[in-house]
Motif scaffolding. Structure first.
Motif, PDB file in Angstrom:
ATOM      1  N   LEU A  24       0.827  -1.200   0.000  1.00 54.35           N
ATOM      2  CA  LEU A  24       0.000   0.000   0.000  1.00 54.35           C
ATOM      3  C   LEU A  24       0.867   1.258   0.000  1.00 54.35           C
ATOM      4  CD1 LEU A  24      -2.838   1.223   0.146  1.00 54.35           C
ATOM      5  CD2 LEU A  24      -2.690   1.078   2.646  1.00 54.35           C
ATOM      6  N   ARG A  25       1.897   1.275   0.833  1.00 51.52           N
ATOM      7  CA  ARG A  25       2.815   2.428   0.863  1.00 51.52           C
ATOM      8  C   ARG A  25       3.493   2.611  -0.487  1.00 51.52           C
ATOM      9  NH1 ARG A  25       7.873   2.085   1.132  1.00 51.52           N
ATOM     10  NH2 ARG A  25       7.825  -0.011   2.036  1.00 51.52           N
ATOM     11  N   HIS A  28       1.088   4.063  -3.110  1.00 51.08           N
ATOM     12  CA  HIS A  28       0.931   5.508  -2.937  1.00 51.08           C
ATOM     13  C   HIS A  28       2.097   6.260  -3.586  1.00 51.08           C
ATOM     14  CE1 HIS A  28      -2.185   4.640   0.071  1.00 51.08           C
ATOM     15  NE2 HIS A  28      -2.503   5.929   0.014  1.00 51.08           N
ATOM     16  N   GLU A  29       3.297   5.794  -3.309  1.00 49.49           N
ATOM     17  CA  GLU A  29       4.480   6.461  -3.848  1.00 49.49           C
ATOM     18  C   GLU A  29       4.512   6.387  -5.373  1.00 49.49           C
ATOM     19  OE1 GLU A  29       7.594   4.376  -1.871  1.00 49.49           O
ATOM     20  OE2 GLU A  29       7.285   5.398   0.059  1.00 49.49           O
ATOM     21  N   TRP A  31       2.142   6.324  -7.479  1.00 52.09           N
ATOM     22  CA  TRP A  31       1.171   7.213  -8.126  1.00 52.09           C
ATOM     23  C   TRP A  31       1.292   8.654  -7.655  1.00 52.09           C
ATOM     24  CZ3 TRP A  31      -1.566   5.826 -12.322  1.00 52.09           C
ATOM     25  CH2 TRP A  31      -1.520   4.475 -12.662  1.00 52.09           C
ATOM     26  N   TYR A  33       1.450  10.042  -4.626  1.00 57.45           N
ATOM     27  CA  TYR A  33       0.767  10.579  -3.449  1.00 57.45           C
ATOM     28  C   TYR A  33       1.730  10.735  -2.288  1.00 57.45           C
ATOM     29  CZ  TYR A  33      -2.279  11.489   0.419  1.00 57.45           C
ATOM     30  OH  TYR A  33      -2.845  12.085   1.513  1.00 57.45           O
ATOM     31  N   PHE A  88       1.026   7.314   5.931  1.00 57.12           N
ATOM     32  CA  PHE A  88       0.888   7.665   4.511  1.00 57.12           C
ATOM     33  C   PHE A  88      -0.549   7.481   4.018  1.00 57.12           C
ATOM     34  CE2 PHE A  88       2.426   3.311   5.040  1.00 57.12           C
ATOM     35  CZ  PHE A  88       1.416   2.580   4.423  1.00 57.12           C
ATOM     36  N   ASN A  89      -1.505   7.267   4.911  1.00 55.37           N
ATOM     37  CA  ASN A  89      -2.870   6.917   4.560  1.00 55.37           C
ATOM     38  C   ASN A  89      -3.559   8.058   3.813  1.00 55.37           C
ATOM     39  OD1 ASN A  89      -5.617   6.224   4.558  1.00 55.37           O
ATOM     40  ND2 ASN A  89      -5.464   5.139   6.505  1.00 55.37           N
ATOM     41  N   SER A  90      -3.815   7.864   2.516  1.00 54.10           N
ATOM     42  CA  SER A  90      -4.436   8.914   1.717  1.00 54.10           C
ATOM     43  C   SER A  90      -5.900   9.133   2.088  1.00 54.10           C
ATOM     44  CB  SER A  90      -4.321   8.595   0.221  1.00 54.10           C
ATOM     45  OG  SER A  90      -4.839   7.313  -0.062  1.00 54.10           O
ATOM     46  N   HIS A  97     -10.941  11.606  -2.345  1.00 58.08           N
ATOM     47  CA  HIS A  97     -10.635  10.667  -3.433  1.00 58.08           C
ATOM     48  C   HIS A  97     -11.512   9.418  -3.396  1.00 58.08           C
ATOM     49  CE1 HIS A  97      -7.200  12.902  -4.800  1.00 58.08           C
ATOM     50  NE2 HIS A  97      -6.546  12.757  -3.668  1.00 58.08           N
ATOM     51  N   THR A 187      -7.721   1.469  -2.580  1.00 59.64           N
ATOM     52  CA  THR A 187      -6.798   2.478  -3.084  1.00 59.64           C
ATOM     53  C   THR A 187      -6.516   2.297  -4.570  1.00 59.64           C
ATOM     54  OG1 THR A 187      -5.776   2.621  -0.890  1.00 59.64           O
ATOM     55  CG2 THR A 187      -4.519   3.516  -2.737  1.00 59.64           C
ATOM     56  N   LEU A 191      -7.188   5.867  -6.405  1.00 56.55           N
ATOM     57  CA  LEU A 191      -6.106   6.822  -6.648  1.00 56.55           C
ATOM     58  C   LEU A 191      -5.649   6.931  -8.104  1.00 56.55           C
ATOM     59  CD1 LEU A 191      -3.623   6.849  -3.630  1.00 56.55           C
ATOM     60  CD2 LEU A 191      -5.608   8.304  -4.105  1.00 56.55           C
TER      61      LEU A 191
END
Length: 290
Positions: A24-25, A28-29, A31, A33, A88-90, A97, A187, A191
């Motif tokens: 998950l982390r 995020h990176e 894409w 975020y 880092f939770n979007s 989003h 996510t 995202l």
């Protein structure tokens, strides 16, 4: 984004990962975020709500306090609390989003308060033993409560239980193999199409170029799935397929839909070319701001 990420290998990556939070982390990176310095955070509950919950757990008398739908005898799985605390939770920093509402602490279905819309697990389901607790503990819902996501009360003692989704006719279906995998899957659904370069190829009414069924067949033949259960939401199932820096979202149901999302515009255009879809950069939606 100099390094290309091949999402065609994502299913193997998922199998090899020691835990879903690392993936998950990384996602995020990949894409783009990052939590903005000083941004507000959506906390699980306020100090008063937490105090009320702790007092209720201890058996102290309480007034109407919003916990009518909560079974205090059921533990909250560790993975759910871990997700809320991820730095880092979007969702907790940019929930716009997601178009979903968290339910914390989780409430049971059927909901004794009458607020939750879904019922218990259907009698003919083989997801639990015939004599097991058939209630579902809901922790997330689509904004209009068209779908709810939860874990089985029978599996509440599991630190990372399976996740079910409410579907047609008040039935429940398997959505994810664990709570942590559900949040990764959520996510992936949200995202890329907001933070990446995207194109709606077919939106239920028209297609940019070519035959929709032929395009679906080409995607299925040429692109690997990401390794999740089909994403069930708004009366359709969506399967995500991967390629170099790009994802293809293919939905069934009455609305249908095919969409591409890429980390770069080139990735989307290259995928379109490989699949025989005529796209130009003018057809793409640029990444949104957050």
């Amino acid at each position: 984004m100099a390094k290309i990420v091949d999402y065609g290998a994502f299913a193997d990556r998922l199998k090899a990962a020691p835990n879903r939070w690392d993936v998950l982390r990384e996602f995020h990176e990949e894409w783009g975020y990052a939590v903005r310095p000083g941004s507000d955070r959506w906390d699980r509950w306020t100090e008063d709500e937490h105090e009320t919950y702790v007092r209720a757990l201890s058996g102290e008398p309480r007034d109407e306090d919003g916990l009518e739908g909560v079974d205090l005898a059921l533990p909250i799985p560790a993975a759910l609390d871990e997700w809320w605390e991820l730095p880092f939770n979007s969702f907790t920093h940019d929930s716009q989003h997601y178009e979903t509402n968290p339910v914390y602490p989780p409430t049971v279905r059927p909901d004794p308060s009458g607020y939750g819309v879904a019922g218990p697990l259907q009698d003919d389901s083989d997801l639990v033993a015939p004599d097991a607790d058939r209630r579902v503990c809901v922790f997330m819902a689509e904004n209009q409560y068209c779908n709810e996501w939860g874990y089985l009360a029978a599996e509440a003692h599991d630190p990372d239980p399976r996740v079910l989704v409410s579907v047609d006719d008040d039935r429940w279906a398997l959505q994810a193999r664990s709570v942590s995998e559900f949040f990764l899957q959520l996510t992936v659904q949200r995202l890329p199409r907001t933070l990446g370069w995207s194109a709606e190829i077919y939106d239920g009414e028209e297609i940019i170029d070519g035959d929709e069924d032929d395009l679906r067949a080409r995607i299925t033949e040429r692109m690997p799935e990401l390794g999740f259960e089909p994403w069930a939401e708004l009366q359709q199932d969506t399967i995500v397929y991967g390629g170099p820096d790009v994802l293809a979202f293919v939905a069934d149901g009455e609305l249908g839909g095919i969409a591409f999302a890429g980390r770069t515009p080139r990735a989307v255009l290259d995928l379109a070319e490989r699949l025989g879809v005529k796209l130009t950069e003018e057809d793409l939606t640029e990444p949104g701001e957050y």
